[in-house]
Design an enzyme around this catalytic site. Structure first.
Site, PDB file in Angstrom:
ATOM      1  CE  LYS A  28      -3.265   2.467   2.934  1.00 49.67           C
ATOM      2  NZ  LYS A  28      -4.262   2.369   3.995  1.00 49.67           N
ATOM      3  CE  LYS A  67      -5.847   1.967  -0.028  1.00 53.83           C
ATOM      4  NZ  LYS A  67      -5.987   2.156   1.347  1.00 53.83           N
TER       5      LYS A  67
END
Ligand code: PBG
Length: 321
Positions: A190, A243
């Site tokens: 992420k 992400k």
């Protein structure tokens, strides 16, 4: 000999026969925001038919989504009380148990586990007196949150905080409490991204100072991103995730190759808003734009996709079977 790529493209049946990627609607996960602070559902700038709900309205939304074959959800729970430590998890428990009691196993319910919607400062961790991350207290708060969500009936845990060692700590805590069958879908790679804006507005989690670059990944670095996911796998994650999804396409297949685990992609709020706002300005058709973006993530190797448009899966022709 004529070498023609056109040959297999001239007929729709032939094109479908040759399609390498397709979807089941259960491979799309729909985020749902539930806040203790809203009475009437609140729109989220950029996110179209996504709202911040109170518990009752969230139940109605999910009921509606079920009619559209959308039954895999990721909850973001936003309590009204903000603290620095010893977080009050009553609202979150209440929301999870109401949703699960109502829908039972007709849905699969994930919960994002992070501290940013609960902290006074909006960061994903607990700080010590000199404003450094207190890793021990952060990890114990995160694992306590995960166990509390499990007590309330959650089906799966999705840690999004990016603290070192959280997957391990959460796995151990769940196992100790006899939740060894609850899967962890870790936000494993992420990035500190500029594309989380609409989300932070909805989740009331904008940091009150600084940014998240001291714990989320630097988007200039691939090795770090691979390492972060590998480590989550070693710590016991069942599923991994990149992400922002569309901006991490290059990582999906390598992470799968390294770990052997399935990797999902989160089409984050800013990415979704880009497509949505372009469509509102008649620059593209929303459904077609989403359809393309999802297939691109699949083509890059994503097993599942978290997207604010998951509830459109039936409309777009995906089937649960
Ligand atoms: C919480 C969290 C964030 C997102 C998912 N979980 C925000 C952040 O890390 O700042 C972003 C999701 C989105 O933008 O759609 N830590």
């Amino acid at each position: 000999m004529s070498d023609k790529l056109l040959r297999l493209k001239k007929n729709v049946i032939l094109r479908n026969m040759c399609a390498e990627t397709s979807f089941l609607s259960d491979q799309l996960i729909q985020p749902i925001f539930i806040s203790e602070k809203v009475s009437d559902k609140k729109s989220i700038p950029g996110l179209g038919d996504n709202f911040v709900f109170n518990i009752q309205d969230a139940l109605k939304q999910i009921e509606n989504d079920l009619k559209n074959d959308c039954r895999n959800f990721l909850l973001f729970l936003i309590p009204s009380e903000k603290k620095e430590l010893d977080f009050n998890l009553n609202f979150q428990s209440e929301a999870i148990s109401q949703v699960k009691n109502f829908f039972k196993d007709d849905i699969f319910l994930w919960a994002d586990v992070c501290l940013c919607s609960m902290t006074t400062h909006g960061h994903c961790c607990v700080f010590d007196k000199s404003q450094n991350i207190d890793i021990k207290k952060s990890l114990s708060s995160l694992s306590k949150t995960a166990v509390t969500y499990a007590d309330a009936g959650i089906d799966g845990i999705a840690p999004s905080d990016m603290m070192d060692g959280r997957t391990n700590k959460i796995r151990l805590a769940l196992d100790e409490n006899n939740y060894d069958l609850i899967p962890i879908m870790s936000y494993s790679s992420k990035f500190a991204s500029n594309f989380y804006g609409p989300f932070r507005d909805a989740a009331d989690s904008t940091p009150s100072f600084g940014d998240r670059k001291h714990y989320q990944l630097d988007y200039r670095n691939k090795n770090d991103a691979l390492r972060a996911s590998t480590r989550c796998a070693e710590e016991g994650a069942d599923l991994l995730m990149v992400k922002p999804g569309l901006y991490s396409l290059d990582l999906i297949q390598p992470i799968n190759n390294l770990t052997g685990l399935m990797v999902g992609a989160y089409q984050v709020s800013g990415e979704y808003a880009g497509i949505n706002l372009a469509s509102e300005n008649n620059l593209l058709e929303l459904n077609k734009g989403l359809f393309e973006s999802w297939h691109v993530m699949k083509r890059a190797g994503a097993q599942f996709i978290i997207t604010y448009g998951a509830r459109k899966s039936k409309e777009l022709g995906f089937s649960v079977k």
